[in-house]
Design a protein around this motif. Structure first.
Motif, mmCIF file in Angstrom:
data_model
loop_
_atom_site.group_PDB
_atom_site.id
_atom_site.type_symbol
_atom_site.label_atom_id
_atom_site.label_comp_id
_atom_site.label_asym_id
_atom_site.label_seq_id
_atom_site.Cartn_x
_atom_site.Cartn_y
_atom_site.Cartn_z
ATOM 1 N N GLY A 128 0.810 -1.201 0.000
ATOM 2 C CA GLY A 128 0.000 0.000 0.000
ATOM 3 C C GLY A 128 0.849 1.258 0.000
ATOM 4 O O GLY A 128 1.956 1.281 0.530
ATOM 5 N N THR A 129 0.326 2.300 -0.606
ATOM 6 C CA THR A 129 0.911 3.632 -0.492
ATOM 7 C C THR A 129 -0.227 4.624 -0.333
ATOM 8 O O THR A 129 -1.373 4.315 -0.686
ATOM 9 N N GLN A 130 0.070 5.789 0.231
ATOM 10 C CA GLN A 130 -0.989 6.703 0.619
ATOM 11 C C GLN A 130 -0.742 8.110 0.077
ATOM 12 O O GLN A 130 0.411 8.508 -0.113
ATOM 13 N N ILE A 131 -1.837 8.850 -0.126
ATOM 14 C CA ILE A 131 -1.769 10.182 -0.716
ATOM 15 C C ILE A 131 -2.792 11.088 -0.027
ATOM 16 O O ILE A 131 -3.888 10.647 0.309
ATOM 17 N N LYS A 155 12.209 4.643 1.174
ATOM 18 C CA LYS A 155 10.763 4.829 1.305
ATOM 19 C C LYS A 155 10.495 6.308 1.036
ATOM 20 O O LYS A 155 10.483 7.127 1.927
ATOM 21 N N LEU A 156 10.301 6.613 -0.220
ATOM 22 C CA LEU A 156 10.350 7.996 -0.674
ATOM 23 C C LEU A 156 9.004 8.710 -0.544
ATOM 24 O O LEU A 156 7.942 8.083 -0.463
ATOM 25 N N ASP A 157 9.069 10.039 -0.532
ATOM 26 C CA ASP A 157 7.901 10.904 -0.657
ATOM 27 C C ASP A 157 7.865 11.442 -2.080
ATOM 28 O O ASP A 157 8.904 11.632 -2.730
ATOM 29 N N TYR A 158 6.653 11.719 -2.566
ATOM 30 C CA TYR A 158 6.465 12.243 -3.917
ATOM 31 C C TYR A 158 5.315 13.244 -3.878
ATOM 32 O O TYR A 158 4.355 13.087 -3.118
ATOM 33 N N TYR A 159 5.428 14.299 -4.667
ATOM 34 C CA TYR A 159 4.411 15.338 -4.593
ATOM 35 C C TYR A 159 4.429 16.202 -5.849
ATOM 36 O O TYR A 159 5.394 16.186 -6.622
ATOM 37 N N ARG A 160 3.340 16.962 -6.023
ATOM 38 C CA ARG A 160 3.196 17.791 -7.217
ATOM 39 C C ARG A 160 2.011 18.731 -7.023
ATOM 40 O O ARG A 160 1.225 18.584 -6.075
ATOM 41 N N ILE A 161 1.870 19.680 -7.922
ATOM 42 C CA ILE A 161 0.732 20.589 -7.962
ATOM 43 C C ILE A 161 -0.275 20.054 -8.979
ATOM 44 O O ILE A 161 0.078 19.719 -10.102
ATOM 45 N N THR A 162 -1.538 19.985 -8.564
ATOM 46 C CA THR A 162 -2.577 19.462 -9.456
ATOM 47 C C THR A 162 -3.023 20.534 -10.455
ATOM 48 O O THR A 162 -2.658 21.710 -10.356
ATOM 49 N N GLY A 163 -3.869 20.125 -11.371
ATOM 50 C CA GLY A 163 -4.351 21.053 -12.384
ATOM 51 C C GLY A 163 -5.157 22.206 -11.818
ATOM 52 O O GLY A 163 -5.224 23.274 -12.431
ATOM 53 N N PHE A 204 -4.479 23.505 -8.832
ATOM 54 C CA PHE A 204 -3.558 24.180 -7.903
ATOM 55 C C PHE A 204 -3.784 23.788 -6.436
ATOM 56 O O PHE A 204 -3.895 24.635 -5.548
ATOM 57 N N ARG A 205 -3.804 22.503 -6.210
ATOM 58 C CA ARG A 205 -3.680 21.920 -4.882
ATOM 59 C C ARG A 205 -2.291 21.282 -4.797
ATOM 60 O O ARG A 205 -1.660 21.008 -5.823
ATOM 61 N N LEU A 206 -1.835 20.995 -3.589
ATOM 62 C CA LEU A 206 -0.651 20.164 -3.422
ATOM 63 C C LEU A 206 -1.112 18.734 -3.171
ATOM 64 O O LEU A 206 -1.883 18.465 -2.250
ATOM 65 N N LEU A 207 -0.659 17.828 -4.027
ATOM 66 C CA LEU A 207 -0.901 16.399 -3.853
ATOM 67 C C LEU A 207 0.386 15.794 -3.320
ATOM 68 O O LEU A 207 1.450 15.976 -3.919
ATOM 69 N N TYR A 208 0.308 15.078 -2.192
ATOM 70 C CA TYR A 208 1.510 14.609 -1.491
ATOM 71 C C TYR A 208 1.320 13.157 -1.090
ATOM 72 O O TYR A 208 0.323 12.800 -0.454
ATOM 73 N N GLY A 209 2.278 12.308 -1.460
ATOM 74 C CA GLY A 209 2.173 10.890 -1.142
ATOM 75 C C GLY A 209 3.459 10.329 -0.587
ATOM 76 O O GLY A 209 4.530 10.934 -0.686
ATOM 77 N N GLY A 210 3.348 9.145 0.001
ATOM 78 C CA GLY A 210 4.542 8.485 0.523
ATOM 79 C C GLY A 210 4.194 7.284 1.372
ATOM 80 O O GLY A 210 3.023 6.971 1.611
ATOM 81 N N PRO A 268 3.035 15.105 8.892
ATOM 82 C CA PRO A 268 4.402 15.494 9.281
ATOM 83 C C PRO A 268 5.365 15.529 8.103
ATOM 84 O O PRO A 268 6.264 16.386 8.051
ATOM 85 N N HIS A 269 5.207 14.619 7.143
ATOM 86 C CA HIS A 269 6.060 14.616 5.956
ATOM 87 C C HIS A 269 5.841 15.901 5.159
ATOM 88 O O HIS A 269 6.797 16.590 4.770
ATOM 89 N N LEU A 270 4.584 16.222 4.893
ATOM 90 C CA LEU A 270 4.261 17.397 4.083
ATOM 91 C C LEU A 270 4.739 18.676 4.767
ATOM 92 O O LEU A 270 5.338 19.551 4.121
ATOM 93 N N GLU A 271 4.498 18.782 6.082
ATOM 94 C CA GLU A 271 4.857 20.020 6.775
ATOM 95 C C GLU A 271 6.360 20.144 6.989
ATOM 96 O O GLU A 271 6.864 21.258 7.118
#
Length: 428
Positions: free
Chosen positions: A256-259, A286-294, A296-302, A320-323
């Motif tokens: 599983g991975t979460q977003i 065990k990486l984090d990954y993130y981007r700006i959506t179309g 203009f939200r921040l989508l953050y996963g890990g 805690p990862h995002l902040e």
């Protein structure tokens, strides 16, 4: 009839393009190829075959893009979960050369599909890999040289100062910009590809879980209410296949991975985080990954949960990862939080192959599925048209079961992940 299975409560499901509901299969039909699963592997396979004139039927247990294909981070990450230097070390120069020649093709296929079929899926070019320490920065330097050997000359190393032009976070000492990467709304890409399949005469049935395959010269695929007799079967269920094909379950494991996705930030605030809107992933095991959506939200996963499933609170796990990455977003509202499973292999390389003469499969992308699934579909279509050299290169990769069998594979793998996580924290 069985109860309709809806998409998980993700940002993608909430912002999906309008699409028709596809009825379940309720009759006996014939096809050249029956594809099991309407994720990226199945859709890519079906579209390449339909374009080539094959009569294609796709059976989906739930909704198009229900599994990892409609839930992932949306990043077009090139190469494979084990990179070309690892492939060369374990499988030899010739194998690395063959797989290296295809390492950047999946993302190109996606861009071509978006352009050809005018798929509205918020495509943005460019991807960043970011380093926490000198060891990771050295690895990125080597990655740039490695990928250049295999034809990707659209990469730039960034020191801490120049990284600031692309990412407003103080956590990293540098990075690598890959202009042949990018990001998308993955569910909308899947829906667009499904419509493209149907434009070529292919048929897609939702709510049509496959319960049995009768193998033989003309295999028959059974659902609760219908069946498909086909010349070939393509198995593309990945982490959601269950035990339908037992020999495929033994050498893979759902993880599983979460977003999370924030409230709408607005373009100005979003560009204060990622000014040029590339997607980002860090270099930890065990990486984090993130981007700006179309919008203009921040989508953050890990994170990874071995064996599949989600932590008790996805929001509490990822906040805690995002902040830590963006302290300026402390306390930001999350509008969506969801999880999903991808399929991990022991080697971290995808599993392609045949069972008998007429059942094909591709699975186990180990976190690099968005691009490699699209390559897989093209290779399977080539093989069914008599050009199997590229597909056979992947099918020649040896795969082994996880230690401890199905009962102990998750805890054993988690122990290994703890070791690598500790190395990441110590910068070793």
């Amino acid at each position: 009839m069985a109860e309709r299975i809806e998409h998980t409560g993700s940002y993608y499901a909430a912002t999906a393009n309008a699409a028709p509901d596809r009825a379940p299969l309720t009759e006996s039909i014939d096809a050249d190829v029956c594809v099991i699963g309407a994720g990226f592997t199945g859709l890519s396979t079906a579209l390449h075959l339909a374009e080539a004139g094959f009569k294609v039927v796709v059976l989906e247990a739930a909704r198009i893009g229900f599994g990892a294909s409609g839930r992932n981070g949306g990043q077009l990450v090139n190469s494979y979960s084990r990179d070309l230097d690892v492939i060369e070390r374990h499988y030899g120069h010739d194998m690395a050369k063959m797989l290296g020649s295809m390492a950047f093709e999946g993302a190109d296929i996606i861009r071509q599909r978006i352009a050809q079929y005018q798929i509205d899926c918020d495509y943005k070019p460019g991807g960043l890999f970011v380093a926490f320490n000198k060891r990771q920065m050295h690895e990125l330097t080597e990655q740039k040289a490695l990928w250049a050997r295999y034809g990707n000359d659209e990469m730039s190393l960034l020191d801490q100062g120049s990284l600031g032009d692309y990412l407003k976070s103080d956590r990293y000492i540098g990075g690598l910009l890959d202009q042949r990467g990018g990001h998308i709304h993955p569910l909308n890409l899947a829906l667009g590809e499904a419509a493209a399949i149907e434009s070529h005469g292919g048929q897609i049935f939702e709510d049509s879980k496959v319960i049995r395959i009768d193998r033989g010269e003309k295999p028959v695929v059974h659902t609760d209410q219908g069946q498909v007799t086909a010349n070939y079967i393509m198995v593309a269920g990945n982490a959601y296949l269950g035990n339908l094909v037992p020999e495929l379950a033994a050498k893979s494991m759902p993880c599983g991975t979460q977003i999370v996705t924030t409230e709408v930030l607005g373009e100005a605030k979003a560009r204060e985080l990622i000014p040029q809107l590339q997607c980002v992933e860090d270099c930890n095991y065990k990486l984090d990954y993130y981007r700006i959506t179309g919008d203009f939200r921040l989508l953050y996963g890990g994170g990874v949960t071995y064996g599949g499933g989600d932590p008790r609170s996805i929001e509490n796990f990822l906040r805690p990862h995002l902040e830590s990455t963006f302290p300026q977003l402390k306390g930001v509202k999350f509008d969506y939080a969801w999880g999903g499973d991808f399929l991990l292999t022991m080697s971290r390389l995808p599993q392609f192959g045949r069972i008998g003469d007429n059942i094909y499969y591709a699975q186990g992308y180990s976190g690099h599925g968005v691009t490699t699934t699209h390559l897989a579909g093209k290779l399977i279509a080539e093989a069914l048209r008599g050009q199997a050299e590229r597909f056979d290169a992947f099918s020649a990769l040896k795969h082994f079961p996880f230690p401890g069998g199905r009962l102990l594979r998750a805890p054993y793998t988690a122990v290994g992940a703890l070791y690598y996580g500790l190395r990441d924290k110590l910068g070793l």
